[in-house]
Design a protein around this motif. Structure first.
Motif, short mmCIF file in Angstrom:
data_model
loop_
_atom_site.label_atom_id
_atom_site.label_comp_id
_atom_site.label_asym_id
_atom_site.label_seq_id
_atom_site.Cartn_x
_atom_site.Cartn_y
_atom_site.Cartn_z
N VAL A 73 0.84 -1.21 0.00
CA VAL A 73 0.00 0.00 0.00
C VAL A 73 0.87 1.25 0.00
N GLU A 74 1.93 1.26 0.79
CA GLU A 74 2.82 2.42 0.84
C GLU A 74 3.50 2.66 -0.51
N ARG A 75 4.01 1.60 -1.13
CA ARG A 75 4.71 1.75 -2.40
C ARG A 75 3.77 2.15 -3.53
N LEU A 76 2.57 1.55 -3.55
CA LEU A 76 1.63 1.89 -4.62
C LEU A 76 1.16 3.33 -4.49
N ARG A 84 1.36 8.61 -7.96
CA ARG A 84 1.55 10.03 -8.19
C ARG A 84 2.20 10.32 -9.53
N ARG A 85 2.83 9.32 -10.12
CA ARG A 85 3.58 9.57 -11.35
C ARG A 85 3.36 8.51 -12.44
N GLU A 86 2.60 7.45 -12.14
CA GLU A 86 2.41 6.38 -13.12
C GLU A 86 0.93 6.09 -13.30
N SER A 87 0.60 5.46 -14.43
CA SER A 87 -0.79 5.05 -14.67
C SER A 87 -1.17 3.95 -13.70
N PRO A 88 -2.46 3.75 -13.44
CA PRO A 88 -2.87 2.74 -12.46
C PRO A 88 -2.34 1.35 -12.74
N GLU A 89 -2.46 0.90 -14.00
CA GLU A 89 -2.02 -0.46 -14.31
C GLU A 89 -0.50 -0.61 -14.20
N GLU A 90 0.24 0.43 -14.61
CA GLU A 90 1.70 0.37 -14.50
C GLU A 90 2.13 0.42 -13.04
N ALA A 91 1.52 1.31 -12.28
CA ALA A 91 1.89 1.45 -10.88
C ALA A 91 1.62 0.17 -10.10
N LEU A 92 0.48 -0.47 -10.37
CA LEU A 92 0.13 -1.69 -9.65
C LEU A 92 1.10 -2.81 -9.99
N ALA A 93 1.39 -2.99 -11.28
CA ALA A 93 2.31 -4.05 -11.69
C ALA A 93 3.71 -3.82 -11.14
N GLY A 137 1.94 -9.08 -13.34
CA GLY A 137 0.93 -8.05 -13.53
C GLY A 137 0.82 -7.48 -14.92
N ARG A 138 1.34 -8.17 -15.92
CA ARG A 138 1.31 -7.62 -17.28
C ARG A 138 -0.12 -7.59 -17.81
#
Length: 271
Positions: A51-54, A59-68, A149-150
Motif C-alpha cells: 500500500v505504501e509503495r503503490l 503520483r507519477r504512473e498510470s494505475p495499471e503500471e503502478a500496480l504491476a 501483472g502484465r
C-alpha cells in the motif's frame, strides 16, 4: 491466531455481504486454519508495504503500471514456474515469505493493495487461469498476476479461452471473459485448488479442511459438504461423512437425491 480463531473468522466472513467481505484477513485465516504454525504477520506486513509503495507510484504512473511495478517490482511477487504444484503456492502467508505463488493467491494481494489505494480492481474467474480486471480511463484492462501483472490483450484472452475449451461465440465475448468475480468467489477458488490437489494426492485430511473452509465461506452452498463427506469417507470417518451428507441435503433439496444415494452407500459400510 489459533486454528479455532481462524475457523471463527471464516464463519464470520461467511455471514458478511459481498461488499464487506474481508478478503485478505479471510485468506490469512484459511492459511492458519490449514497450518496454525503460520505467522499471519508476514502477510499483513507485505500488504502494508504494498500500500505504501503503490501510493507513491500512483503520483507519477498510470494505475495499471503502478500496480504491476509495485507488486512485481517492489514486492517481487511472481508466479512459481518451476515448482507450480508446491502446496505453499496456495497459501497467502507462504506466498508472502517466498514471494511466489498461484495466480489467485498472488491476486489476493493485488486486490487488497489496489483497493487500499483507491483503485477499482476485481478478480476474474477466467477458466484455467485467474486474472484481474482493473478499471482505467480508457476502459477495463485484464492483468495477469502470475506474469508480474502484465496486461493481457483481448486477442490473448480469446486465445486462452479457446484453449480452455470455450466455444468461439463465447471466447469472442470480452464482456463475459472479463466478468468480475466477488471476493468470496476468489477465495473459494483458491480453496477449491487446495481441495483438488489434496484429493488427487489422497490427503483426505487436508481435503476435508479445504472443503470445510469453503462451507464456512459460503454457508448456503451445499456442494462443499458433499466434498467434506467424501474426504471423511476417505479417512474412514463414516459417521462424520453421514453428518456432512445430511447437512448438504438440508441446504439444498435439489441435492437431496444425490446426497441420499451417497448417504445410503456410506450407511451400508457401517453395517
Amino acid at each position: 491466531m489459533t486454528q479455532d480463531e481462524a475457523e471463527s473468522l471464516l464463519r464470520e466472513a461467511g455471514k458478511a455481504g459481498d461488499d464487506d467481505f474481508p478478503l485478505l484477513e479471510a485468506a490469512i485465516a484459511c492459511a492458519v486454519h490449514e497450518d496454525p504454525a503460520r505467522n499471519a504477520e508476514h502477510a499483513r506486513d507485505l500488504a502494508k508495504i504494498g500500500v505504501e509503495r503503490l501510493s507513491e507510484r500512483l503520483r507519477r504512473e498510470s494505475p495499471e503500471e503502478a500496480l504491476a511495478e509495485t507488486m512485481a517490482g517492489d514486492l517481487g511477487l511472481t508466479g512459481d514456474l518451476f515448482t507450480y504444484e508446491h502446496p505453499d503456492n496456495a497459501c497467502v502467508v507462504a506466498v508472502a515469505e517466498r514471494r511466489r505463488g498461484l495466480p489467485v493467491a498472488l491476486g489476493i494481494y493485488y486486490l487488497h493493495v489496489a483497493r487500499r489505494c483507491g483503485l477499482t480492481v476485481q478478480g476474474v474467474d477466467f477458466p484455467g487461469h485467474f486474472l484481474l480486471r482493473i478499471e482505467t480511463p480508457e476502459g477495463p484492462l485484464a492483468l495477469d498476476p502470475f506474469s508480474e501483472g502484465r496486461v493481457v490483450l483481448p486477442s490473448e484472452l480469446t486465445r486462452r479461452a479457446l484453449h480452455a475449451g470455450l466455444t468461439p461465440n463465447v471466447a469472442d465475448r470480452l464482456d463475459r471473459l472479463m466478468a468480475p468475480a466477488s471476493d468470496r468467489e476468489v477465495l473459494i477458488r483458491l480453496q477449491n485448488n487446495v481441495f483438488a490437489r489434496a484429493a488427487n494426492a489422497r490427503d483426505y485430511g487436508q481435503a476435508e479442511r479445504a472443503a470445510l473452509r469453503r462451507a464456512l465461506l459460503d454457508p448456503l452452498d451445499h456442494r462443499p459438504w458433499l466434498d467434506v463427506a467424501a474426504a471423511r469417507e476417505g479417512q474412514g470417518a463414516l459417521a462424520g461423512a453421514l453428518q456432512a451428507l445430511a447437512t448438504a441435503s438440508a441446504l439444498d433439496g435439489g441435492a437431496a437425491l444425490a446426497a441420499r444415494a451417497q448417504r445410503e452407500r456410506v450407511r451400508l459400510q457401517l453395517n
